[in-house]
Design a protein around this motif. Structure first.
Motif, PDB file in Angstrom:
ATOM      1  N   ASN A  80       0.825  -1.216   0.000  1.00 51.66           N
ATOM      2  CA  ASN A  80       0.000   0.000   0.000  1.00 51.66           C
ATOM      3  C   ASN A  80       0.856   1.262   0.000  1.00 51.66           C
ATOM      4  OD1 ASN A  80      -2.387  -1.435  -0.046  1.00 51.66           O
ATOM      5  ND2 ASN A  80      -2.665  -1.389   2.184  1.00 51.66           N
ATOM      6  N   ASN A  83       2.706   1.760  -3.288  1.00 58.30           N
ATOM      7  CA  ASN A  83       1.863   2.338  -4.336  1.00 58.30           C
ATOM      8  C   ASN A  83       1.888   3.855  -4.289  1.00 58.30           C
ATOM      9  OD1 ASN A  83       1.086  -0.145  -5.331  1.00 58.30           O
ATOM     10  ND2 ASN A  83      -0.804  -0.252  -4.139  1.00 58.30           N
ATOM     11  N   GLU A  86       5.120   4.972  -5.747  1.00 56.23           N
ATOM     12  CA  GLU A  86       5.134   4.745  -7.190  1.00 56.23           C
ATOM     13  C   GLU A  86       4.279   5.772  -7.920  1.00 56.23           C
ATOM     14  OE1 GLU A  86       3.699   0.886  -8.582  1.00 56.23           O
ATOM     15  OE2 GLU A  86       5.612   0.700  -9.635  1.00 56.23           O
ATOM     16  N   LYS A  98      10.415  -2.850  -2.059  1.00 57.03           N
ATOM     17  CA  LYS A  98       9.225  -3.439  -1.449  1.00 57.03           C
ATOM     18  C   LYS A  98       9.611  -4.450  -0.370  1.00 57.03           C
ATOM     19  CE  LYS A  98       5.961  -3.339  -5.347  1.00 57.03           C
ATOM     20  NZ  LYS A  98       5.147  -4.196  -6.236  1.00 57.03           N
TER      21      LYS A  98
END
Length: 398
Positions: A80, A83, A86, A98
């Motif tokens: 989460n 993201n 990113e 990650k």
């Protein structure tokens, strides 16, 4: 949000716990600046394993750190939070990793083992190559990258997926399951197919060596040998170290792709197709480096079928038959005198791999290093000039 920090070997490690929202960002910004100033360090690593949320103000604090710290990275980021990094473009300008997928080895079937680890079956479609040795963990990222780049270059390889956490500090690389046996095991089970399978094996080596590349992901084969020579020399006399340097000078540079450990247990057969596995040592160099790795298993372990089977998938008698077959196919000769000449040179190449094993870091090497050194002094160093002569002859033949 709470955080803890420590400085270890020049690295300022900062572990975040909770939500890096607006209020937390203001406090963290002030405190981390003071901590950074008061604790000399060369790099900073943010451990985001327990980071649950990051707001825009938190992103600004992280960006500030990335700009002010000499070396800055963020690790163990949850999906989460990753993201967010990113979508905002942070993953393009900051080294962000990650969190690793976790694998419970107690629920997996152990299907193979080696000097630094083992192989487990995760599912019908996935296996994991687990590394037990923390000294070699840095190589896992490289192995994953090498496998992917080799696949894109058209080299037949098993598909590599991701780096995983296998518990108790162990790391591993996940590959697709190869639903078949290694080349050595297949030859052992089907000796009547030795000629056909050996020819296909030679063809796969030729495909590999036909790839010319300067991709830095693979590294340099001679540099790898240079490091092994330096490592082995620490356990030898000064004179013996200089003799190893003579060998190193005889080994060539090159721009062709080499596997680095191209023996019969590192190529699998699936539905008639041969696939390379175990790409950790893949590098750019000359085919002689693969011939050295193949030579290391072509004599087997005399009078010990069990050990020989574990190394290359064949018993001692089958290894000797395969050696003759391989020489005929690889060097394209049926002349008995030339076959004998190449066989002697293969034996000499085997000694190179054996003496450089002095530098290896596996548990087995630690235990057997005194014996390896003794054997090197009895067999390798007295025959060094003949070995170098064989290397030069083979280099010119390939």
């Amino acid at each position: 949000m709470n955080f803890k920090f420590n400085v270890n070997d020049g690295v300022l490690n900062v572990a975040l716990d909770g939500r890096l929202d607006t209020d937390a960002s203001v406090k963290f910004d002030a405190e981390i600046a003071q901590i950074s100033k008061s604790n000399p360090h060369e790099s900073m690593i943010i451990d985001a394993e327990k980071l649950e949320y990051v707001a825009s103000s938190g992103l600004r604090t992280i960006l500030k750190l990335a700009k002010t710290e000499k070396n800055f990275s963020i690790e163990n980021v949850s999906p989460n939070v990753y993201n967010v990094f990113e979508m905002t473009g942070f993953s393009r300008i900051i080294n962000i990793r990650k969190a690793l997928r976790k694998i419970d080895l107690d629920k997996c079937e152990k299907i193979g083992f080696g000097g630094n680890g083992a192989v487990y079956r995760i599912s019908e479609d996935e296996i994991v190559k687990v590394n037990y040795n923390p000294l070699t963990y840095a190589a896992l990222d490289k192995e994953l990258a090498k496998a992917k780049e080799a696949f894109l270059l058209g080299v037949p390889t098993a598909i590599s997926f991701d780096l995983v956490d296998c518990g108790e500090g162990r790391r591993g690389v996940v590959y697709e399951t190869i639903k078949s046996k290694s080349l050595g095991e297949t030859i052992q089970s089907n000796p009547d197919l030795m000629e056909e399978l050996t020819q296909k094996y030679v063809e796969q080596l030729n495909i590999l060596h036909s790839v010319h590349t300067d991709n830095p992901v693979f590294g340099n084969a001679k540099d790898s040998y240079r490091k092994q020579v330096e490592g082995a020399s620490k356990y030898l006399t000064e004179e013996e170290g200089k003799m190893l340097e003579q060998l190193l000078e005889a080994l060539p540079e090159g721009d062709r792709l080499t596997h680095g450990d191209a023996h019969t247990k590192n190529i699998m057969i699936q539905n008639g197709e041969m696939l390379w596995i175990d790409m950790e040592g893949m590098a750019v160099g000359h085919p002689i480096y693969d011939l050295i790795s193949i030579a290391a298993v072509l004599n087997g372990i005399r009078d010990n079928d069990q050990v020989t089977m574990g190394i290359c998938g064949m018993d001692v008698a089958t290894v000797f038959k395969f050696k003759e077959c391989f020489i005929r196919k690889f060097f394209k000769t049926e002349d008995p005198q030339m076959i004998q000449k190449y066989s002697s040179m293969i034996d000499a190449l085997r000694l190179i791999r054996a003496v450089l094993a002095i530098s290896f870091t596996s548990k087995n090497t630690e235990e057997f290093r005194p014996m390896i050194i003794q054997t090197a002094r009895q067999v390798f160093f007295p025959n060094l000039q003949n070995i170098i002569g064989g290397v030069k002859f083979l280099v010119n033949s390939l």
